[in-house]
Write a protein that holds these residues in place. Structure first.
Motif, PDB file in Angstrom:
ATOM      1  N   GLU A   1       0.955  -1.088  -0.208  1.00 11.71           N
ATOM      2  CA  GLU A   1       0.080   0.239  -0.176  1.00 11.71           C
ATOM      3  C   GLU A   1       1.024   1.155  -0.088  1.00 11.71           C
ATOM      4  O   GLU A   1       2.109   1.158   0.425  1.00 11.71           O
ATOM      5  N   GLY A   2       0.337   2.216  -0.650  1.00  8.40           N
ATOM      6  CA  GLY A   2       0.942   3.600  -0.474  1.00  8.40           C
ATOM      7  C   GLY A   2       2.450   3.592  -1.203  1.00  8.40           C
ATOM      8  O   GLY A   2       3.329   4.135  -0.638  1.00  8.40           O
ATOM      9  N   VAL A   3       2.306   3.315  -2.432  1.00  6.55           N
ATOM     10  CA  VAL A   3       3.505   3.430  -3.037  1.00  6.55           C
ATOM     11  C   VAL A   3       3.387   4.608  -3.793  1.00  6.55           C
ATOM     12  O   VAL A   3       2.602   4.969  -4.521  1.00  6.55           O
ATOM     13  N   GLU A   4       4.409   5.669  -3.441  1.00  5.12           N
ATOM     14  CA  GLU A   4       4.418   6.688  -3.798  1.00  5.12           C
ATOM     15  C   GLU A   4       5.315   7.153  -5.053  1.00  5.12           C
ATOM     16  O   GLU A   4       5.648   8.201  -5.414  1.00  5.12           O
ATOM     17  N   LYS A   5       6.719   6.326  -4.929  1.00  3.73           N
ATOM     18  CA  LYS A   5       7.769   6.666  -5.565  1.00  3.73           C
ATOM     19  C   LYS A   5       8.012   5.455  -6.627  1.00  3.73           C
ATOM     20  O   LYS A   5       7.721   4.372  -6.369  1.00  3.73           O
ATOM     21  N   GLU A   6       8.692   5.863  -7.489  1.00  2.00           N
ATOM     22  CA  GLU A   6       9.121   4.659  -8.613  1.00  2.00           C
ATOM     23  C   GLU A   6      10.058   3.889  -7.697  1.00  2.00           C
ATOM     24  O   GLU A   6       9.942   2.554  -8.216  1.00  2.00           O
ATOM     25  N   GLY A   7      10.941   4.467  -7.217  1.00  2.00           N
ATOM     26  CA  GLY A   7      11.924   3.589  -6.302  1.00  2.00           C
ATOM     27  C   GLY A   7      11.366   2.590  -5.590  1.00  2.00           C
ATOM     28  O   GLY A   7      11.789   1.442  -5.438  1.00  2.00           O
ATOM     29  N   GLN A   8      10.368   2.796  -4.856  1.00  2.00           N
ATOM     30  CA  GLN A   8       9.482   2.106  -4.052  1.00  2.00           C
ATOM     31  C   GLN A   8       8.734   0.964  -4.843  1.00  2.00           C
ATOM     32  O   GLN A   8       9.115  -0.371  -4.491  1.00  2.00           O
ATOM     33  N   TYR A   9       8.380   1.185  -5.848  1.00  2.00           N
ATOM     34  CA  TYR A   9       7.824   0.270  -6.650  1.00  2.00           C
ATOM     35  C   TYR A   9       8.772  -0.644  -7.326  1.00  2.00           C
ATOM     36  O   TYR A   9       8.737  -2.005  -7.280  1.00  2.00           O
ATOM     37  N   ALA A  10      10.063  -0.217  -7.653  1.00  2.00           N
ATOM     38  CA  ALA A  10      11.254  -1.117  -8.263  1.00  2.00           C
ATOM     39  C   ALA A  10      11.586  -1.910  -7.101  1.00  2.00           C
ATOM     40  O   ALA A  10      11.735  -3.341  -7.271  1.00  2.00           O
ATOM     41  N   VAL A  11      11.988  -1.512  -5.831  1.00  2.00           N
ATOM     42  CA  VAL A  11      12.298  -2.267  -4.818  1.00  2.00           C
ATOM     43  C   VAL A  11      11.307  -3.516  -4.487  1.00  2.00           C
ATOM     44  O   VAL A  11      11.693  -4.680  -4.418  1.00  2.00           O
ATOM     45  N   LEU A  12       9.875  -3.311  -4.454  1.00  2.00           N
ATOM     46  CA  LEU A  12       9.086  -4.069  -4.201  1.00  2.00           C
ATOM     47  C   LEU A  12       9.030  -5.288  -5.407  1.00  2.00           C
ATOM     48  O   LEU A  12       8.808  -6.369  -4.962  1.00  2.00           O
ATOM     49  N   ARG A  13       9.015  -4.733  -6.383  1.00  2.00           N
ATOM     50  CA  ARG A  13       9.026  -5.713  -7.683  1.00  2.00           C
ATOM     51  C   ARG A  13      10.119  -6.728  -7.574  1.00  2.00           C
ATOM     52  O   ARG A  13      10.197  -7.991  -7.672  1.00  2.00           O
ATOM     53  N   GLU A  14      11.414  -6.091  -7.301  1.00  2.33           N
ATOM     54  CA  GLU A  14      12.498  -6.974  -7.065  1.00  2.33           C
ATOM     55  C   GLU A  14      12.567  -7.847  -6.013  1.00  2.33           C
ATOM     56  O   GLU A  14      13.118  -9.152  -6.067  1.00  2.33           O
ATOM     57  N   ARG A  15      11.942  -7.678  -4.947  1.00  2.00           N
ATOM     58  CA  ARG A  15      11.568  -8.493  -3.734  1.00  2.00           C
ATOM     59  C   ARG A  15      10.482  -9.548  -4.023  1.00  2.00           C
ATOM     60  O   ARG A  15      10.502 -10.227  -3.076  1.00  2.00           O
ATOM     61  N   GLY A  16       9.897  -9.332  -5.078  1.00  2.00           N
ATOM     62  CA  GLY A  16       8.869 -10.346  -5.353  1.00  2.00           C
ATOM     63  C   GLY A  16       7.585 -10.159  -4.904  1.00  2.00           C
ATOM     64  O   GLY A  16       6.520 -11.003  -4.766  1.00  2.00           O
ATOM     65  N   CYS A  17       7.266  -8.784  -4.436  1.00  2.00           N
ATOM     66  CA  CYS A  17       5.805  -8.484  -4.017  1.00  2.00           C
ATOM     67  C   CYS A  17       4.886  -8.571  -5.214  1.00  2.00           C
ATOM     68  O   CYS A  17       4.981  -8.550  -6.266  1.00  2.00           O
TER      69      CYS A  17
END
Ligand code: C2E
Ligand code: MG
Ligand code: MG
Length: 710
Positions: free
Chosen positions: A672-688
């Protein structure tokens, strides 16, 4: 000393009566003695005068007989000289007043004087007749004189006679003297008696006084002390010192028993007081004790122009602890909190500070100005509140588990905010509530504006009631994307309230109002139905495309009523939405509060094909292990973790752990609350799996969302 006929007075009266009786006896005795004395004197006088008279008579008769014999010859020869000699000799004897020698006719022959002036005169005194008539020894007496006469005989011839007057005055004198002596002796004796009786009376008096003193000292005084002490106790002064005694008698026993009794009374009184005035769990003062102290302080301070502050501290979300970890843990948390508060208050609150627990998770602290604290009571209260918020925000270990709890504190001041205890306490409550509204884990000073805030809230609840029917409430949708391929897979339905005057009201405000007033129980199903209807429309808008799910927030209260599965089934049936297209978001607390009930409820929901997600995951205490026991399809990692995922390695680690853990259990993870591209990238990388947030898409109205799909 009281004016009543007490023990002492009774004893005194008894002693007085006894003394009076003794005195009367003494008077009687004296009286008797006096009478006896008089009798003795009388009898003595009689006896003495009888005896003297006899004696005198015998003696004088002898003497007069002898004189008569001696005079026989001289008278026969009419030898006047010889008669004179004999008469004079007799007359010289003491006590003789006259000697008269007379002839047969009673004419005086000689009277013992030289000239014999009465010669030849006939005796004519009152006793003369008997004397002249007498033919033998004759005695007669008057008051003053005893007259003894004897005939003077020659052979058988009577020549005349002689009479001698014995003066009775001297005899009486003698007698009186003797009686006087006797009386003197008797008086002396009586005096001795008097002395003895006086001594006896004095002794009795002394004995009486001694007895009164002893009774007073050993009976009346202790009894009076006991009576005084019991009256004190009766009046409620249990701390009065009871008279002590080391006597070894019944009174000593009584006094010791009384002492023990009053001590046990005092102890019981203390116990009862303690029980009535202390909080059983923490041992702090309770509401009642606090209220009494507050009233007392206000009374003292009112005139003195001094200030006082009240801090109302309420643990944030304490109910969650009880719900998730059990009541023992709850008690443990309260104890630890109480200790922390107590320490802080002792350190910073000043001498007069008082801490009380009001029941539940509410603590109240009273502080006063003074003790040289700069800036008055406001500065002291705000400093204390500051430190308390920081101290109580530190993690607590309960049942080997670390728990983060905050505290909201409301502060109100006397006399600034209110002058009465009741209004002060109400103000403190309002201020505390405002601290909660302001985001919890902070403190707020009471202000008059807060009253309006509370009023607004009541007003708000009233207005929220008909809001849905008036069309003021609507749903917005926030898209949810799959991280793997970036495709939109669904949307979360979020409720909005457009107030006719106030404009948009924050969901955090009105959802809370709805939750607490129970309104959510009617609102919830309406939201659910509307969301399902919209979701069916989305399907029509994208024929052939992958169907989107709609995710609806469900309040803990809706879950608790127990008829959620029926409501859900009815909605699905009415709208025709496929069950697997509906996701329900439940908060952790709702699920964990009553695990068994919740589990069976979730199982019933899931059996129809509806998916259940845990919302705001990570903010409760359930921990990861909890996921094993609660049957859910997904978790939504709270946006507070996502916000810091780029900066805080801990949050990243936790997020990663949640993802790994969830995947091992076959559970979907939503960020929830993804406000930045970086967050999105990290989450994708971790397999969310899925993500939503402003960077991906803001919540938009139903119509706008439809155009978004087209
Ligand atoms: P929630 O279920 O966690 O909803 C997500 C909240 O995060 C929404 O706030 C949403 O607007 C906001 N959000 C989404 N993306 C971002 C982002 O990138 N940054 C930030 N800072 N926020 C983001 P909203 O709409 O104010 O809702 C607040 C809470 O109100 C919701 O939290 C939910 O618990 C409750 N709520 C909303 N609608 C309903 C409802 O219909 N029923 C129930 N029971 N609760 C609702
Ligand atoms: Mg939600
Ligand atoms: Mg959430």
């Amino acid at each position: 000393m009281k004016l009543r006929f007490g023990l002492q007075a009774k004893f005194l009266a008894m002693m007085a009566v006894a003394m009076l009786v003794v005195l009367a006896l003494i008077v009687l005795l004296l009286n008797r003695q006096e009478r006896m004395q008089r009798e003795v004197v009388g009898v003595s006088r009689e006896a003495m005068s009888g005896m003297i008279a006899d004696n005198l008579k015998r003696h004088s008769e002898g003497m007069v007989s002898q004189l008569a014999e001696s005079l026989a010859n001289p008278l026969y020869y009419f030898d006047l000289d010889a008669v004179g000699v004999l008469s004079r000799a007799t007359l010289r004897n003491p006590g003789i007043s006259y000697v008269l020698v007379y002839d047969t006719d009673g004419n005086i022959v000689h009277d013992g004087s030289e000239e014999i002036p009465s010669y030849g005169k006939r005796m004519d005194d009152p006793m003369a007749f008997e004397v002249i008539a007498a033919r033998k020894l004759h005695t007669q007496s008057s008051d003053v004189v005893m007259d003894v006469s004897a005939p003077i005989m020659i052979g058988n011839e009577r020549l005349g006679g002689v009479r001698v007057g014995y003066d009775l005055k001297t005899v009486h004198q003698f007698q009186d003297q003797a009686l006087g002596n006797l009386r003197g002796r008797l008086d002396a004796l009586a005096q001795q008696h008097m002395i003895w009786i006086g001594l006896l009376a004095a002794g009795l008096l002394a004995l009486g006084a001694l007895m009164v003193y002893l009774i007073q000292r050993f009976l009346v005084q202790p009894i009076r002390q006991l009576a005084d002490a019991s009256m004190e106790i009766e009046a409620g002064h249990f701390d009065t010192s009871t008279p002590a005694s080391n006597r070894h008698d019944e009174v000593g026993d009584l006094m010791r028993a009384f002492g023990r009794m009053s001590q046990s009374l005092a102890r019981h009184d203390r116990d009862i007081r303690r029980m009535a005035y202390t909080d059983a769990l923490t041992g702090l003062a309770n509401r009642l004790a606090f209220r009494e102290t507050l009233d007392q302080r206000l009374l003292q301070l009112r005139g003195a122009g001094r200030q006082l502050g009240l801090l109302f501290a309420d643990i944030d979300d304490f109910k969650r602890v009880n719900d998730t970890l059990g009541h023992d843990a709850g008690d443990d948390v309260l104890l630890q909190f109480a200790n922390r508060i107590q320490e802080t208050v002792t350190r910073l609150g000043g001498e007069d500070a008082l801490l009380a627990r009001f029941g539940g998770d509410e603590f109240v602290i009273l502080v006063q100005d003074g003790d040289g604290h700069e800036g008055g009571v406001r500065a002291r209260a705000s400093h204390l509140a500051d430190v308390l918020v920081a101290e109580l925000g530190q993690p607590i270990v309960v049942h080997d588990r670390q728990v983060f709890l905050g505290t909201s504190i409301g502060v109100t001041l006397f006399p600034e905010d209110a002058s009465g205890a009741t209004s002060l306490m109400k103000n403190g409550d309002i201020a505390m509530y405002q601290a909660k509204v302001a985001g919890k884990n902070c403190y707020r000073f009471y202000s008059r504006a807060m009253d309006q805030a509370v009023e607004r809230r009541v007003h708000l609840e009233h207005e929220l009631r008909g809001a849905w029917d008036r069309g003021e409430l609507s749903l917005v949708y926030q898209p949810v994307y799959r991280l793997g391929d970036g495709a939109m897979v669904g949307a979360e339905a979020l409720l909005r309230w457009r107030h006719p005057e106030q404009g948009l009201v924050a969901p955090s405000v009105f959802i809370d109002v709805a939750e607490q007033s129970g309104l959510i129980e009617t609102l919830g199903p309406q939201v659910l139905r509307a969301a399902c209807q919209d979701a069916v429309r989305w399907q029509h808008a994208r024929p052939g495309a992958e169907p989107l799910f709609v995710s609806v927030n469900v309040s803990p209260r809706q879950l608790r009523t127990g008829d959620l599965p029926n409501v859900v089934a009815a909605c699905l049936h009415e709208t025709g939405l496929a069950a697997q297209r509906l996701h329900l978001e439940l908060t952790e607390t709702a699920v964990i509060g009553d695990e068994i009930h919740a589990s069976s409820m979730l199982a019933r929901l899931r059996s129809t094909g509806v998916k259940v997600w845990l919302d705001d995951f990570g903010t409760g205490f359930s921990g990861l292990s909890h996921l094993r026991r609660v049957p859910v399809d997904g978790v939504k990692i709270d946006r507070s973790f996502i916000a810091d995922v780029l900066r805080d390695p801990d949050d990243l680690a936790l997020t990663t752990a949640i993802i790994a853990m969830a995947h091992s259990l076959g559970i979907t993870v939503v960020a929830e609350g993804v406000e930045k591209e970086g967050q999105y990238a990290v989450l994708r990388e971790r397999g969310c799996d899925l993500a939503q947030g402003y960077w991906l898409g803001h919540p938009v109205g139903a119509e706008e969302f439809l155009t978004l799909l087209g």
